[in-house]
Design a protein around this motif. Structure first.
Motif, mmCIF file in Angstrom:
data_model
loop_
_atom_site.group_PDB
_atom_site.id
_atom_site.type_symbol
_atom_site.label_atom_id
_atom_site.label_comp_id
_atom_site.label_asym_id
_atom_site.label_seq_id
_atom_site.Cartn_x
_atom_site.Cartn_y
_atom_site.Cartn_z
ATOM 1 N N TYR A 69 1.142 19.748 -20.977
ATOM 2 C CA TYR A 69 2.127 19.744 -19.888
ATOM 3 C C TYR A 69 1.390 19.553 -18.574
ATOM 4 C CZ TYR A 69 0.683 24.682 -20.184
ATOM 5 O OH TYR A 69 -0.035 25.837 -20.293
ATOM 6 N N SER A 70 2.144 19.230 -17.528
ATOM 7 C CA SER A 70 1.562 19.166 -16.187
ATOM 8 C C SER A 70 2.019 20.384 -15.407
ATOM 9 C CB SER A 70 1.979 17.891 -15.456
ATOM 10 O OG SER A 70 3.351 17.951 -15.094
ATOM 11 N N LEU A 71 1.222 20.787 -14.441
ATOM 12 C CA LEU A 71 1.551 21.909 -13.566
ATOM 13 C C LEU A 71 1.826 21.365 -12.170
ATOM 14 C CD1 LEU A 71 -1.313 24.342 -14.630
ATOM 15 C CD2 LEU A 71 1.074 24.349 -15.421
ATOM 16 N N SER A 72 2.738 22.019 -11.457
ATOM 17 C CA SER A 72 2.998 21.596 -10.081
ATOM 18 C C SER A 72 3.490 22.751 -9.235
ATOM 19 C CB SER A 72 4.000 20.436 -10.034
ATOM 20 O OG SER A 72 5.245 20.818 -10.543
ATOM 21 N N VAL A 73 3.238 22.616 -7.943
ATOM 22 C CA VAL A 73 3.789 23.512 -6.938
ATOM 23 C C VAL A 73 4.556 22.641 -5.954
ATOM 24 C CG1 VAL A 73 2.092 25.368 -7.146
ATOM 25 C CG2 VAL A 73 1.648 23.517 -5.578
ATOM 26 N N ALA A 74 5.794 23.021 -5.673
ATOM 27 C CA ALA A 74 6.603 22.302 -4.696
ATOM 28 C C ALA A 74 6.273 22.859 -3.315
ATOM 29 C CB ALA A 74 8.086 22.473 -5.015
ATOM 30 N N ILE A 75 5.732 22.010 -2.455
ATOM 31 C CA ILE A 75 5.321 22.385 -1.105
ATOM 32 C C ILE A 75 6.202 21.622 -0.112
ATOM 33 C CG2 ILE A 75 3.408 22.332 0.563
ATOM 34 C CD1 ILE A 75 2.851 24.163 -1.835
ATOM 35 N N PRO A 76 6.735 22.294 0.929
ATOM 36 C CA PRO A 76 7.501 21.552 1.944
ATOM 37 C C PRO A 76 6.653 20.398 2.494
ATOM 38 C CG PRO A 76 7.697 23.919 2.305
ATOM 39 C CD PRO A 76 6.648 23.729 1.238
ATOM 40 N N SER A 77 7.267 19.222 2.608
ATOM 41 C CA SER A 77 6.534 18.015 3.022
ATOM 42 C C SER A 77 5.789 18.195 4.332
ATOM 43 C CB SER A 77 7.496 16.833 3.156
ATOM 44 O OG SER A 77 8.021 16.492 1.908
#
Length: 157
Positions: A44-52
């Motif tokens: 799987y891939s990991l991600s963090v959603a960060i405000p642009s």
């Protein structure tokens, strides 16, 4: 482990592209889709959603690889590390691969997606699981729940 103090910096494997985040993640995620499995060469891939507006490339020039359309994957042009993703439909945030950050011990996926394509051994410990992506109307609630969880953790060092 608590999230380290902000801002946080990171970079690709070879160090030619460096980045900085100045806000905590809106969500942390793991995606089990076949595309992410192939892009990450992993389960799987990991991600963090960060405000642009709280994400910046501070050194080097990432290149677009993988997907080139409405969804764009950015890599280091030298070591080819998959660093982050931008998409027209998610203009308010950047999906950063958390393993690009210099400090990673704090990361835990809060949401996992595409469990319909999950490899049998690939458990993430995420609090929320979705067969595909969460319905659009779930994201606000998930972000609020994640923020409350983060607020309850002790500050990083």
């Amino acid at each position: 482990m608590a999230m380290p103090n902000l801002p946080m910096e990171g970079g690709c494997r070879c160090g030619r592209v460096r980045l900085r985040i100045s806000a905590p993640p809106l969500l942390t995620m793991a995606c089990h889709c076949r595309g992410c499995q192939k892009m990450s060469s992993s389960a799987y891939s990991l991600s963090v959603a960060i405000p642009s507006d709280c994400f910046a490339v501070i050194d080097g020039e990432p290149v677009i690889g993988g997907l080139h359309g409405e969804l764009r994957h950015f890599f280091c042009g030298h070591c080819m590390s998959w660093m982050f993703t931008r998409a027209d439909v998610m203009a308010g945030f950047v999906n950063l691969r958390p393993t690009m950050l210099d400090e990673t011990g704090w990361f835990t996926p809060f949401v996992e997606t595409y469990t319909c394509e999950k490899l049998g051994f690939a458990d993430t410990g995420a609090r929320h699981s979705y067969e595909r992506f969460p319905p659009f109307e779930d994201y606000g609630r998930l972000a609020q729940e994640f923020a409350a969880l983060e607020d309850a953790r002790p500050s990083g060092a």
